[in-house]
Write a protein that holds these residues in place. Sequence first.
Motif, PDB file in Angstrom:
ATOM      1  N   UNK A 406       0.841  -1.189   0.000  1.00  0.00           N
ATOM      2  CA  UNK A 406       0.000   0.000   0.000  1.00  0.00           C
ATOM      3  C   UNK A 406       0.879   1.243   0.000  1.00  0.00           C
ATOM      4  N   UNK A 407       0.647   2.137  -0.935  1.00  0.00           N
ATOM      5  CA  UNK A 407       1.241   3.470  -0.930  1.00  0.00           C
ATOM      6  C   UNK A 407       0.104   4.468  -0.849  1.00  0.00           C
ATOM      7  N   UNK A 445      -5.383  -8.599  12.086  1.00  0.00           N
ATOM      8  CA  UNK A 445      -4.412  -9.194  11.173  1.00  0.00           C
ATOM      9  C   UNK A 445      -4.010 -10.552  11.732  1.00  0.00           C
ATOM     10  N   UNK A 446      -4.280 -11.620  10.969  1.00  0.00           N
ATOM     11  CA  UNK A 446      -3.908 -12.965  11.415  1.00  0.00           C
ATOM     12  C   UNK A 446      -2.880 -13.620  10.503  1.00  0.00           C
ATOM     13  N   UNK A 447      -2.587 -13.012   9.371  1.00  0.00           N
ATOM     14  CA  UNK A 447      -1.613 -13.593   8.459  1.00  0.00           C
ATOM     15  C   UNK A 447      -1.367 -12.673   7.288  1.00  0.00           C
ATOM     16  N   UNK A 448      -0.567 -13.152   6.337  1.00  0.00           N
ATOM     17  CA  UNK A 448      -0.264 -12.378   5.143  1.00  0.00           C
ATOM     18  C   UNK A 448       1.010 -11.565   5.295  1.00  0.00           C
ATOM     19  N   UNK A 449       1.381 -10.918   4.217  1.00  0.00           N
ATOM     20  CA  UNK A 449       2.529 -10.000   4.206  1.00  0.00           C
ATOM     21  C   UNK A 449       2.007  -8.637   3.795  1.00  0.00           C
ATOM     22  N   UNK A 450       2.164  -7.647   4.655  1.00  0.00           N
ATOM     23  CA  UNK A 450       1.583  -6.328   4.469  1.00  0.00           C
ATOM     24  C   UNK A 450       2.692  -5.295   4.537  1.00  0.00           C
ATOM     25  N   UNK A 451       2.835  -4.517   3.482  1.00  0.00           N
ATOM     26  CA  UNK A 451       3.872  -3.489   3.407  1.00  0.00           C
ATOM     27  C   UNK A 451       3.186  -2.160   3.131  1.00  0.00           C
ATOM     28  N   UNK A 452       3.409  -1.185   4.015  1.00  0.00           N
ATOM     29  CA  UNK A 452       2.710   0.094   3.936  1.00  0.00           C
ATOM     30  C   UNK A 452       3.714   1.231   3.817  1.00  0.00           C
ATOM     31  N   UNK A 453       3.466   2.128   2.875  1.00  0.00           N
ATOM     32  CA  UNK A 453       4.198   3.394   2.756  1.00  0.00           C
ATOM     33  C   UNK A 453       3.155   4.492   2.834  1.00  0.00           C
ATOM     34  N   UNK A 454       3.057   5.135   3.995  1.00  0.00           N
ATOM     35  CA  UNK A 454       1.964   6.068   4.253  1.00  0.00           C
ATOM     36  C   UNK A 454       2.472   7.466   4.539  1.00  0.00           C
ATOM     37  N   UNK A 470       1.373 -13.135  10.580  1.00  0.00           N
ATOM     38  CA  UNK A 470       1.723 -12.382   9.392  1.00  0.00           C
ATOM     39  C   UNK A 470       2.977 -11.553   9.577  1.00  0.00           C
ATOM     40  N   UNK A 471       3.325 -10.833   8.522  1.00  0.00           N
ATOM     41  CA  UNK A 471       4.452  -9.898   8.526  1.00  0.00           C
ATOM     42  C   UNK A 471       3.907  -8.535   8.136  1.00  0.00           C
ATOM     43  N   UNK A 472       4.104  -7.538   8.990  1.00  0.00           N
ATOM     44  CA  UNK A 472       3.625  -6.185   8.739  1.00  0.00           C
ATOM     45  C   UNK A 472       4.811  -5.240   8.790  1.00  0.00           C
ATOM     46  N   UNK A 473       5.081  -4.565   7.691  1.00  0.00           N
ATOM     47  CA  UNK A 473       6.187  -3.617   7.579  1.00  0.00           C
ATOM     48  C   UNK A 473       5.619  -2.260   7.220  1.00  0.00           C
ATOM     49  N   UNK A 474       5.843  -1.276   8.068  1.00  0.00           N
ATOM     50  CA  UNK A 474       5.265   0.048   7.865  1.00  0.00           C
ATOM     51  C   UNK A 474       6.376   1.077   7.719  1.00  0.00           C
ATOM     52  N   UNK A 475       6.371   1.784   6.615  1.00  0.00           N
ATOM     53  CA  UNK A 475       7.189   2.979   6.431  1.00  0.00           C
ATOM     54  C   UNK A 475       6.224   4.149   6.547  1.00  0.00           C
ATOM     55  N   UNK A 476       6.195   4.712   7.744  1.00  0.00           N
ATOM     56  CA  UNK A 476       5.150   5.662   8.087  1.00  0.00           C
ATOM     57  C   UNK A 476       5.507   7.096   7.778  1.00  0.00           C
ATOM     58  N   UNK A 477       4.833   8.025   8.433  1.00  0.00           N
ATOM     59  CA  UNK A 477       4.969   9.438   8.093  1.00  0.00           C
ATOM     60  C   UNK A 477       6.315  10.010   8.540  1.00  0.00           C
ATOM     61  N   UNK A 478       6.728  11.067   7.877  1.00  0.00           N
ATOM     62  CA  UNK A 478       7.938  11.785   8.287  1.00  0.00           C
ATOM     63  C   UNK A 478       7.588  13.012   9.121  1.00  0.00           C
ATOM     64  N   UNK A 496       3.256 -12.872  14.992  1.00  0.00           N
ATOM     65  CA  UNK A 496       3.656 -12.254  13.739  1.00  0.00           C
ATOM     66  C   UNK A 496       4.873 -11.364  13.902  1.00  0.00           C
ATOM     67  N   UNK A 497       5.303 -10.794  12.795  1.00  0.00           N
ATOM     68  CA  UNK A 497       6.441  -9.870  12.769  1.00  0.00           C
ATOM     69  C   UNK A 497       5.937  -8.485  12.422  1.00  0.00           C
ATOM     70  N   UNK A 498       6.282  -7.511  13.261  1.00  0.00           N
ATOM     71  CA  UNK A 498       5.858  -6.129  13.071  1.00  0.00           C
ATOM     72  C   UNK A 498       7.084  -5.224  13.076  1.00  0.00           C
ATOM     73  N   UNK A 499       7.213  -4.416  12.045  1.00  0.00           N
ATOM     74  CA  UNK A 499       8.206  -3.342  12.006  1.00  0.00           C
ATOM     75  C   UNK A 499       7.473  -2.096  11.535  1.00  0.00           C
ATOM     76  N   UNK A 500       7.491  -1.039  12.339  1.00  0.00           N
ATOM     77  CA  UNK A 500       6.777   0.186  12.005  1.00  0.00           C
ATOM     78  C   UNK A 500       7.688   1.372  12.273  1.00  0.00           C
ATOM     79  N   UNK A 501       8.172   1.981  11.197  1.00  0.00           N
ATOM     80  CA  UNK A 501       9.077   3.124  11.326  1.00  0.00           C
ATOM     81  C   UNK A 501       8.367   4.392  10.913  1.00  0.00           C
ATOM     82  N   UNK A 502       8.838   5.520  11.470  1.00  0.00           N
ATOM     83  CA  UNK A 502       8.252   6.791  11.107  1.00  0.00           C
ATOM     84  C   UNK A 502       8.713   7.886  12.033  1.00  0.00           C
ATOM     85  N   UNK A 503       7.948   8.952  12.075  1.00  0.00           N
ATOM     86  CA  UNK A 503       8.271  10.069  12.952  1.00  0.00           C
ATOM     87  C   UNK A 503       8.033   9.667  14.406  1.00  0.00           C
ATOM     88  N   UNK A 504       8.532  10.485  15.342  1.00  0.00           N
ATOM     89  CA  UNK A 504       8.435  10.128  16.764  1.00  0.00           C
ATOM     90  C   UNK A 504       7.394  10.932  17.524  1.00  0.00           C
TER      91      UNK A 504
END
Length: 631
Positions: A406-407, A445-454, A470-478, A496-504
């Motif tokens: 998702x972008x 979220x119970x499964x799948x691979x989800x990649x977000x650029x928001x 599942x695997x959830x990877x988030x490239x979040x807001x700046x 599952x595996x969660x990585x969510x990066x972005x502003x603080x």
Amino acid sequence: MKKKTIKLMLVLSLLVTLASCGTATNSSTSTSKSSSSTETTSTSTNIATTTTDDNGLFGTYTAEDQDSNWDETSGTTIQLNKTSIKVDGSGASATDSIVTITAAGTYIVSGTLTDGQIKVNASKEDTVRIILNGVDITSSTTSPIYVQQADKMILTLADKTENKVSDATEYSYPDATTDEPDAAIFSKDDLTINGSGALNISGNYNNGIASKDDLVITDGTITVDAKNHALRGKDSVSILAGTFVLKAGNDGIQTNNSEDTTKGWIGIDGGTYTITAAHDGIQAESSLLISNGNFTIKTGAGSDSQTSVTTNTSTTAENSNSFKALKATEQLTIQDGSFTLNAEDDALHTNGIITINGGEFSISTGDDGMHADDTLTINAGTIDIKKSYEGLEAAFIVIKDGTIHVTSSDDGINAAGGSDGTTDEIGPGGQKDNFSSGGDYGLTITGGRIVVDAGGDGLDSNGDIDMSGGVVLVNGPTDNGNGAIDFDGTFNLNGGTLVASGSSGMAETPSTSSTQASLNLIFSNTQQAGTLVHIEDENGDEVLTFAPTKNFQSIVISTPDMLQGSKYTLYSGGSHSGTTTDGLYQNGSYTIGTQLTTATLTDVSTSISETGASITTGGMGGGGGRPPGNN
């Protein structure tokens, strides 16, 4: 006219069987867990039909609909001779350039009619079959093929033939109270098109092909250029196969019966579609159900413009602000298929339920990638939302499997109510998406691979977030006005595996009610896109290495290998010899960059600075000063 029985239980049983086999779920019922841990169930009472001689999953096709065989030696022949017509056989008669069919039977038509009409006026019990055996029919005053009365009209496109039908730009009606026919091919009763030939329609006045009852297409190469709708069946549209090139000043394919709750559906079981529509690509008054097919759809001005194209001003009132690729009022179910969607408005939209059981999606949209007022369930599929305002949006979102990218310029995945938060007065695509009333929302979220650029929030729920696989990877807001994770209820992380990066500034972490440990690392300064973040356990074994695609100052990390009470060493920078997929590295070794700190996960949800100091962040909804309820 024969009555058509809606065999609801048969379809429900079929979908339940598919779900039990792991290939589908029941598309008519969806259950989501709300923030109060109660179950909310939404059920549609309107679903497409099947019959015992049906070769499709969702549409209705009788053996008669699929039978395109015919014999030149039997039936009545109708020879078109430009300005005159010759009839050889019974059941039809010609007067000048108009031939009228008054009885059941097979009628073989060939030749050119420069200004005339084929008219069917048989009894209500009659099935009339017309074989288009290489025709070119034009009318300067009305519809070239008009079915005034019959039980069913079957148009068979003879193999290896080209057939053309073009109507008038203005129709002449006998009196002011009459507005029918209004299509190049128009039927007041059931209309079926079959056969492997080609049909080219110019709908210069209004619609291309229209039936006031059921429209069934089982084969053919059909090209339509219509001022209004290209294909329209009031009660239903069923398409089993065929190749379709549709250009419409309004909708590409449409049903419009809003009076009978068992009608107004579209069932598509195959075919190849290229649709260019000034408004909606495919629009069902009730349910849109697709089991397979190849779809390339552009609506309005596409995703690159918010200014709608010029449309038929006489008909835009019925659909003036809708530019969606796939649209249904009650439910939209996709079993499989290939979808390339370029929509000015939402790519997939329903006021009720969307269920994705498979398929490949490439989506660019000026508004939402997939929007459901009620529940959006993704059980499988490959979904690539390349451009959107918000990627996935519904009151309840359930993701069980699939590969999803998702972008979005705003929220990537948004479980919310109210309007969709578009900034314009009427929003992208000409209107805002309004949800049904209610106050329970949730993301599961119970499964799948989800990649977000928001550009906005990465994962956003106005209620709970529940993740168990599942695997959830988030490239979040700046910017600090949004967060990679945002929730108003509880974020229960139990697998599952969660990585969510972005502003603080608005950073939130999974709740302490979670059973799987997570770590939120907050840097004192913004880190550049591509900077590796690496975690090792006490034995020096790699837990996770990730490279955000955007600048970041906060990163939340959780895997099933991370345990509360254990120590982990964190690094930034450096390099990795392994392969990377969506920024996540594996099957290689890490070359040390900067060692940040060694931290013990004292809590199931632990937040620390790069120096190892504990930090208090959001974790119970609305954290970090974020006002609850923001979309």
